[in-house]
Design an enzyme around this catalytic site. Structure first.
Site, short mmCIF file in Angstrom:
data_model
loop_
_atom_site.label_atom_id
_atom_site.label_comp_id
_atom_site.label_asym_id
_atom_site.label_seq_id
_atom_site.Cartn_x
_atom_site.Cartn_y
_atom_site.Cartn_z
N ASN A 194 37.69 39.74 47.58
CA ASN A 194 37.75 40.58 46.38
C ASN A 194 38.43 41.90 46.72
OD1 ASN A 194 37.04 41.50 43.70
ND2 ASN A 194 35.40 42.72 44.63
N HIS A 212 38.23 45.82 45.44
CA HIS A 212 37.39 46.72 44.64
C HIS A 212 37.97 48.13 44.72
CE1 HIS A 212 33.84 48.29 42.69
NE2 HIS A 212 33.84 49.26 43.61
N GLY A 229 46.33 41.89 35.69
CA GLY A 229 46.90 41.07 36.76
C GLY A 229 47.95 41.75 37.62
N SER A 230 47.87 43.08 37.76
CA SER A 230 48.88 43.72 38.61
C SER A 230 48.64 43.38 40.09
CB SER A 230 48.92 45.23 38.39
OG SER A 230 47.77 45.86 38.90
#
Ligand code: GAR
Length: 214
Positions: free
Chosen positions: A107, A109, A13-14
């Site tokens: 998102n 990536h 969760g950074s």
């Protein structure tokens, strides 16, 4: 009014932390829920520490993907999410879910898409000998790691890099890129036309960047 943002994650969760911090500082968006598909995810603790409600939708509790995604969809609509940010969410999402959140699901990536979709992007970039690597924020489509690109950050690959050192450099770039993308969306500057994300107020073009420098 602040954009209502939900974050989906699976682990550390950074990136969620970077979004939580930037939304709290900027007031342009409010993180209304952090949801993990894994019960022990560190990202859940980060949400709690930030005073944001956290929830678990454990994929193992459902008979199939459709049931899992229906529960996820229910949790997102219940909190009034307007934008859903995948931040290290390591489950593939199928077409019905992705289409329900069309242009409202983004998102991050860890590669310069369309290069290196999928897993192990840093090791694969090193194996190919690319001189630049980086990260991409994009709208999510049903195909894996595909969809209109909102922004990218490039980092140089150093001759001494291993996958961990390269991942660390990319992650630092992720933490700058993702909050920027959410700010741009919250400001209404991002629209999708003909499957390309168009950004109003695009900054001046950067010059070429050489690696190795000459
Ligand atoms: C990040 O590097 C993110 O780009 C990647 O997982 C990491 C999560 O880190 N996502 C993917 O690979 C998705 N295909 P974080 O939990 O510390 O944000």
């Amino acid at each position: 009014m602040a954009l209502r943002v939900a974050i989906l994650l699976s682990g550390r969760g950074s990136n969620a932390q970077a979004l939580l911090d930037d939304c709290a500082a900027g007031g342009h968006a409010q993180v209304v829920r952090v949801i993990s598909n894994r019960p022990g995810a560190l990202g859940l603790k980060r949400a709690e520490a930030a005073g944001v409600p956290a929830a678990v939708v454990d994929h193992r509790a459902f008979p199939d993907r459709a049931a899992f995604e229906a529960a996820l969809h229910g949790a997102l609509t219940a909190c009034g999410a307007e934008l859903v940010c995948l931040a290290g969410f390591m489950r593939l999402l199928t077409a019905p879910f992705v289409e329900a959140w069309h242009d409202r699901l983004i998102n991050i990536h860890p590669s310069l898409l369309p290069a290196f979709p999928g897993l192990d992007t840093h090791a694969r970039a090193l194996a190919e000998g690319v001189r630049f690597h980086g990260c991409t924020v994009h709208f999510v489509r049903a195909a894996m790691d595909a969809g209109p690109i909102i922004g990218q950050a490039a980092v140089p690959v150093h001759p001494s890099d291993d996958a961990d050192s390269l991942a660390e450099r990319v992650l630092a770039a992720e933490h700058r890129l993702y909050p920027w993308a959410v700010r741009a969306i919250a400001a209404g500057r991002v629209t999708v036309r003909d499957e390309r994300a168009v950004i109003e107020g695009w900054g001046p073009p950067a010059g070429p960047w050489l690696n190795p420098a000459q």
